[in-house]
Write a protein that holds these residues in place. Structure first.
Motif, PDB file in Angstrom:
ATOM      1  N   LEU A   1       1.726  10.050  -4.382  1.00 58.98           N
ATOM      2  CA  LEU A   1       2.704   9.699  -3.346  1.00 58.98           C
ATOM      3  C   LEU A   1       3.210  10.939  -2.615  1.00 58.98           C
ATOM      4  CD1 LEU A   1       4.590   6.861  -5.237  1.00 58.98           C
ATOM      5  CD2 LEU A   1       3.279   6.611  -3.106  1.00 58.98           C
TER       6      LEU A   1
ATOM      7  N   ARG B   1       0.713   9.252 -10.365  1.00 58.78           N
ATOM      8  CA  ARG B   1       1.211   8.403  -9.268  1.00 58.78           C
ATOM      9  C   ARG B   1       2.202   9.174  -8.394  1.00 58.78           C
ATOM     10  NH1 ARG B   1       0.697   5.143  -5.533  1.00 58.78           N
ATOM     11  NH2 ARG B   1       2.248   3.543  -5.197  1.00 58.78           N
TER      12      ARG B   1
ATOM     13  N   GLN C   1       7.702  -1.334  -6.906  1.00 61.65           N
ATOM     14  CA  GLN C   1       6.960  -0.116  -6.563  1.00 61.65           C
ATOM     15  C   GLN C   1       7.877   0.989  -6.052  1.00 61.65           C
ATOM     16  OE1 GLN C   1       3.747  -2.627  -4.438  1.00 61.65           O
ATOM     17  NE2 GLN C   1       2.859  -0.593  -4.626  1.00 61.65           N
TER      18      GLN C   1
ATOM     19  N   THR D   1       0.863  -1.176   0.000  1.00 63.20           N
ATOM     20  CA  THR D   1       0.000   0.000   0.000  1.00 63.20           C
ATOM     21  C   THR D   1       0.904   1.232   0.000  1.00 63.20           C
ATOM     22  OG1 THR D   1      -0.082   0.190   2.403  1.00 63.20           O
ATOM     23  CG2 THR D   1      -1.753  -1.236   1.355  1.00 63.20           C
ATOM     24  N   ASP D   2       0.338   2.375  -0.334  1.00 62.27           N
ATOM     25  CA  ASP D   2       1.128   3.602  -0.299  1.00 62.27           C
ATOM     26  C   ASP D   2       1.664   3.854   1.106  1.00 62.27           C
ATOM     27  OD1 ASP D   2       0.671   3.930  -2.967  1.00 62.27           O
ATOM     28  OD2 ASP D   2      -0.688   5.653  -2.752  1.00 62.27           O
TER      29      ASP D   2
ATOM     30  N   ALA E   1       0.448  11.906  -0.210  1.00 63.85           N
ATOM     31  CA  ALA E   1       0.392  10.973   0.922  1.00 63.85           C
ATOM     32  C   ALA E   1       1.533  11.247   1.900  1.00 63.85           C
ATOM     33  CB  ALA E   1       0.437   9.535   0.417  1.00 63.85           C
TER      34      ALA E   1
END
Length: 143
Positions: free
Chosen positions: A136, A132, A122, A27-28, A139
């Motif tokens: 990120l 993406r 990833q 997961t992130d 986040a």
């Protein structure tokens, strides 16, 4: 005799299919929590070093850092440990080419200050995947 030829053809055909590595997705939140250094940068290449035993040969890649998102803001390069050149490669070994640019989510190599690992697919997001990279960044900013 015909069934043997059929099975041989089938097995040979399966052997020629491209091999794929099996990776458990992160997961992130997991990816960001497990990344010690997050940078925008460009892969410059790698060199193999011959060190005395017990270390032996190791290959260090270099990422030229353009922007530090998480980690030491004064960093200009990041050293990345890779499997040594000339040893058998696994289908799970990640290979980068000079000029690969993007977001790198690097994990510190245990017991080796200043060296990092890109040990999961990833951990590299190509520069073209702006959505993406933005996700990120957002986040990380929320943490």
């Amino acid at each position: 005799m015909t069934w043997r030829r059929g099975w041989t053809g089938l097995l040979l055909g399966l052997a020629l299919l491209p091999a794929t590595a099996m990776w458990a997705g992160l997961t992130d939140a997991e990816l960001l929590a497990r990344s010690d250094l997050v940078v925008i940068g460009e892969w410059q290449g790698a060199a193999t070093l011959e060190l005395p035993p017990p270390t032996g040969a190791l290959t260090l890649g270099v990422i030229r850092v353009n922007e530090v998102i998480k980690g030491d803001p004064g960093l200009a390069i990041a050293l990345v440990l890779q499997p040594a050149a000339g040893v058998p490669r696994s289908s799970s070994d990640l290979i980068y080419r000079r000029g690969d640019r993007g977001l790198w989510l690097l994990r510190a190599r245990p017991g080796a200050a200043g060296q990092f690992l890109v040990d999961h697919p990833q951990r590299f997001v190509p520069v073209a995947d702006t959505a993406r990279i933005d996700a990120l960044r957002a986040a990380l900013a929320r943490r």
